[in-house]
Design a protein around this motif. Sequence first.
Motif, PDB file in Angstrom:
ATOM      1  N   PHE A   1       1.079  -1.166  -0.127  1.00 22.35           N
ATOM      2  CA  PHE A   1      -0.148   0.386  -0.401  1.00 22.35           C
ATOM      3  C   PHE A   1       0.822   1.122  -0.139  1.00 22.35           C
ATOM      4  CE2 PHE A   1      -2.536  -3.229   0.908  1.00 22.35           C
ATOM      5  CZ  PHE A   1      -3.884  -2.660   0.770  1.00 22.35           C
ATOM      6  N   VAL A   2       0.317   2.090  -0.568  1.00 22.46           N
ATOM      7  CA  VAL A   2       0.952   3.263  -1.371  1.00 22.46           C
ATOM      8  C   VAL A   2       0.232   4.486  -0.389  1.00 22.46           C
ATOM      9  CG1 VAL A   2       2.864   4.691  -2.361  1.00 22.46           C
ATOM     10  CG2 VAL A   2       2.697   2.120  -2.655  1.00 22.46           C
ATOM     11  N   PRO A   3       0.494   5.041   0.471  1.00 23.69           N
ATOM     12  CA  PRO A   3      -0.380   5.980   0.675  1.00 23.69           C
ATOM     13  C   PRO A   3       0.377   7.419  -0.030  1.00 23.69           C
ATOM     14  CG  PRO A   3       0.606   4.970   2.505  1.00 23.69           C
ATOM     15  CD  PRO A   3       0.549   4.119   1.260  1.00 23.69           C
ATOM     16  N   LEU A   4      -0.503   8.106  -0.215  1.00 23.60           N
ATOM     17  CA  LEU A   4       0.651   9.476  -0.786  1.00 23.60           C
ATOM     18  C   LEU A   4      -0.760  10.580  -0.063  1.00 23.60           C
ATOM     19  CD1 LEU A   4       0.342   8.263  -4.860  1.00 23.60           C
ATOM     20  CD2 LEU A   4       2.444   8.647  -3.638  1.00 23.60           C
ATOM     21  N   ASP A   5      -0.089  11.627   0.212  1.00 23.56           N
ATOM     22  CA  ASP A   5      -0.099  13.203   0.695  1.00 23.56           C
ATOM     23  C   ASP A   5      -1.416  13.231  -0.463  1.00 23.56           C
ATOM     24  OD1 ASP A   5       0.065  15.578   2.092  1.00 23.56           O
ATOM     25  OD2 ASP A   5       0.139  16.132   0.837  1.00 23.56           O
ATOM     26  N   LYS A   6      -2.269  14.045  -0.265  1.00 27.58           N
ATOM     27  CA  LYS A   6      -3.292  14.882  -1.581  1.00 27.58           C
ATOM     28  C   LYS A   6      -2.458  15.570  -3.096  1.00 27.58           C
ATOM     29  CE  LYS A   6      -7.805  16.472  -2.329  1.00 27.58           C
ATOM     30  NZ  LYS A   6      -8.907  17.538  -1.608  1.00 27.58           N
ATOM     31  N   THR A   7      -1.954  16.640  -2.150  1.00 29.61           N
ATOM     32  CA  THR A   7      -0.370  16.734  -2.996  1.00 29.61           C
ATOM     33  C   THR A   7      -0.270  16.551  -3.972  1.00 29.61           C
ATOM     34  OG1 THR A   7       1.504  17.764  -1.545  1.00 29.61           O
ATOM     35  CG2 THR A   7      -0.754  19.542  -1.509  1.00 29.61           C
ATOM     36  N   ASN A   8       0.351  14.592  -3.554  1.00 27.67           N
ATOM     37  CA  ASN A   8       1.331  13.826  -4.902  1.00 27.67           C
ATOM     38  C   ASN A   8       0.405  13.265  -5.503  1.00 27.67           C
ATOM     39  OD1 ASN A   8       3.093  14.832  -4.022  1.00 27.67           O
ATOM     40  ND2 ASN A   8       3.524  14.344  -1.912  1.00 27.67           N
ATOM     41  N   PHE A   9      -1.128  13.432  -5.238  1.00 27.55           N
ATOM     42  CA  PHE A   9      -1.760  11.949  -6.068  1.00 27.55           C
ATOM     43  C   PHE A   9      -3.251  13.418  -7.023  1.00 27.55           C
ATOM     44  CE2 PHE A   9      -5.424   8.897  -5.788  1.00 27.55           C
ATOM     45  CZ  PHE A   9      -4.353   8.181  -6.399  1.00 27.55           C
ATOM     46  N   TYR A  10      -2.375  12.629  -8.850  1.00 26.22           N
ATOM     47  CA  TYR A  10      -3.153  13.613  -9.206  1.00 26.22           C
ATOM     48  C   TYR A  10      -4.148  12.863  -9.495  1.00 26.22           C
ATOM     49  CZ  TYR A  10      -0.332  17.749  -8.734  1.00 26.22           C
ATOM     50  OH  TYR A  10       0.191  19.019  -8.422  1.00 26.22           O
ATOM     51  N   TYR A  11      -5.430  13.057 -10.146  1.00 26.76           N
ATOM     52  CA  TYR A  11      -6.260  11.892 -10.200  1.00 26.76           C
ATOM     53  C   TYR A  11      -7.663  12.676 -11.350  1.00 26.76           C
ATOM     54  CZ  TYR A  11      -8.739  13.410  -6.526  1.00 26.76           C
ATOM     55  OH  TYR A  11      -9.441  14.108  -5.694  1.00 26.76           O
ATOM     56  N   PRO A  12      -7.616  11.542 -12.258  1.00 29.38           N
ATOM     57  CA  PRO A  12      -8.592  11.948 -13.634  1.00 29.38           C
ATOM     58  C   PRO A  12      -9.888  12.980 -12.810  1.00 29.38           C
ATOM     59  CG  PRO A  12      -8.509  10.393 -13.852  1.00 29.38           C
ATOM     60  CD  PRO A  12      -7.620  10.667 -12.443  1.00 29.38           C
ATOM     61  N   GLY A  13     -10.388  14.124 -13.618  1.00 37.57           N
ATOM     62  CA  GLY A  13     -11.933  15.229 -13.467  1.00 37.57           C
ATOM     63  C   GLY A  13     -13.417  13.878 -13.005  1.00 37.57           C
ATOM     64  N   GLY A  14     -13.983  14.012 -12.202  1.00 32.97           N
ATOM     65  CA  GLY A  14     -15.417  13.165 -12.068  1.00 32.97           C
ATOM     66  C   GLY A  14     -14.719  11.408 -11.134  1.00 32.97           C
ATOM     67  N   ARG A  15     -13.419  12.468 -10.756  1.00 37.81           N
ATOM     68  CA  ARG A  15     -13.225  10.698  -9.068  1.00 37.81           C
ATOM     69  C   ARG A  15     -13.364  11.667  -7.803  1.00 37.81           C
ATOM     70  NH1 ARG A  15     -12.809   9.942 -14.051  1.00 37.81           N
ATOM     71  NH2 ARG A  15     -12.168   7.897 -15.101  1.00 37.81           N
ATOM     72  N   SER A  16     -13.842  10.670  -7.094  1.00 32.25           N
ATOM     73  CA  SER A  16     -13.451  11.596  -5.286  1.00 32.25           C
ATOM     74  C   SER A  16     -12.422  10.999  -4.960  1.00 32.25           C
ATOM     75  CB  SER A  16     -14.547  10.926  -4.885  1.00 32.25           C
ATOM     76  OG  SER A  16     -14.497   9.525  -4.394  1.00 32.25           O
ATOM     77  N   GLU A  17     -12.282  11.342  -4.234  1.00 29.44           N
ATOM     78  CA  GLU A  17     -11.109  11.284  -2.721  1.00 29.44           C
ATOM     79  C   GLU A  17     -10.456   9.879  -2.442  1.00 29.44           C
ATOM     80  OE1 GLU A  17     -11.109  14.186   0.328  1.00 29.44           O
ATOM     81  OE2 GLU A  17     -10.525  15.900  -1.146  1.00 29.44           O
ATOM     82  N   LYS A  18     -11.788   8.837  -2.605  1.00 27.32           N
ATOM     83  CA  LYS A  18     -11.300   7.959  -2.598  1.00 27.32           C
ATOM     84  C   LYS A  18     -11.207   6.704  -3.609  1.00 27.32           C
ATOM     85  CE  LYS A  18     -15.741   6.942   0.346  1.00 27.32           C
ATOM     86  NZ  LYS A  18     -16.748   6.156   0.023  1.00 27.32           N
ATOM     87  N   TYR A  19     -10.619   6.784  -4.941  1.00 32.49           N
ATOM     88  CA  TYR A  19      -9.884   7.245  -5.811  1.00 32.49           C
ATOM     89  C   TYR A  19      -8.605   6.488  -5.568  1.00 32.49           C
ATOM     90  CZ  TYR A  19      -7.954   7.208 -10.586  1.00 32.49           C
ATOM     91  OH  TYR A  19      -7.068   6.820 -11.698  1.00 32.49           O
ATOM     92  N   THR A  20      -8.941   5.141  -6.264  1.00 25.39           N
ATOM     93  CA  THR A  20      -7.428   4.183  -5.445  1.00 25.39           C
ATOM     94  C   THR A  20      -7.216   3.550  -7.115  1.00 25.39           C
ATOM     95  OG1 THR A  20      -8.937   3.967  -3.993  1.00 25.39           O
ATOM     96  CG2 THR A  20      -7.547   1.638  -4.640  1.00 25.39           C
ATOM     97  N   VAL A  21      -5.674   3.502  -7.418  1.00 27.49           N
ATOM     98  CA  VAL A  21      -5.416   2.656  -7.764  1.00 27.49           C
ATOM     99  C   VAL A  21      -4.865   1.331  -8.070  1.00 27.49           C
ATOM    100  CG1 VAL A  21      -3.082   2.388  -9.993  1.00 27.49           C
ATOM    101  CG2 VAL A  21      -4.563   4.591  -9.230  1.00 27.49           C
ATOM    102  N   ILE A  22      -4.497   0.246  -8.738  1.00 29.28           N
ATOM    103  CA  ILE A  22      -4.023  -0.749  -8.460  1.00 29.28           C
ATOM    104  C   ILE A  22      -3.541  -1.629  -9.464  1.00 29.28           C
ATOM    105  CG2 ILE A  22      -5.278  -2.956  -7.768  1.00 29.28           C
ATOM    106  CD1 ILE A  22      -8.018  -2.282  -6.758  1.00 29.28           C
ATOM    107  N   GLU A  23      -2.226  -1.979  -9.065  1.00 27.10           N
ATOM    108  CA  GLU A  23      -1.288  -2.510 -10.624  1.00 27.10           C
ATOM    109  C   GLU A  23      -0.580  -3.461  -9.665  1.00 27.10           C
ATOM    110  OE1 GLU A  23       2.199  -0.092 -10.038  1.00 27.10           O
ATOM    111  OE2 GLU A  23       1.104   1.163 -11.220  1.00 27.10           O
ATOM    112  N   ILE A  24      -1.563  -4.556 -10.296  1.00 33.29           N
ATOM    113  CA  ILE A  24      -1.438  -6.132  -9.857  1.00 33.29           C
ATOM    114  C   ILE A  24      -0.153  -7.064 -11.486  1.00 33.29           C
ATOM    115  CG2 ILE A  24      -2.432  -8.370 -10.453  1.00 33.29           C
ATOM    116  CD1 ILE A  24      -5.155  -7.161 -10.053  1.00 33.29           C
ATOM    117  N   SER A  25      -0.022  -7.171 -10.623  1.00 28.24           N
ATOM    118  CA  SER A  25       1.915  -8.068 -11.266  1.00 28.24           C
ATOM    119  C   SER A  25       1.538  -9.851 -11.246  1.00 28.24           C
ATOM    120  CB  SER A  25       3.208  -7.361 -10.623  1.00 28.24           C
ATOM    121  OG  SER A  25       2.977  -6.304 -11.012  1.00 28.24           O
TER     122      SER A  25
END
Length: 127
Positions: free
Chosen positions: A41-65
């Motif tokens: 888990f990589v928790p990011l400060d809000k100032t370091n996590f830009y996400y697309p419009g139409g998303r909320s602060e719950k926006y979560t990115v999951i990368e599966i290798s």
Amino acid sequence: MITVYGIDYNLNAKKAQMSDVLHNCMTTVLGLPEDKRAHRFVPLDKTNFYYPGGRSEKYTVIEISMISGRTEETKKKLIKQIFTDFERNLAINPVDVEITIFEQPSHCWGFRGITGDEATLSYRVNV
């Protein structure tokens, strides 16, 4: 291996539950054994996590290798199960979840002192 990114105060509050939800999806859809949980888990400060419009602060990115070999149908089933279970169990809307699967051939993996193509696994990859 799964890496999850999100805004720190949202991710930290739910990461234990999120790990349980993700692991359940991996065991149910891919048939991974119970002891194969590998989540980061990589928790990011809000100032370091830009996400697309139409998303909320719950926006979560999951990368599966994972080692390549699963069918397209299986990978799509996994993605859809994660969307469903995140909404049902974590109250995170599918629009706030982005999932990417990265696959590498088994010879590109190294664990337990050997390469993946040399390993005997307790589960099937070709599902």
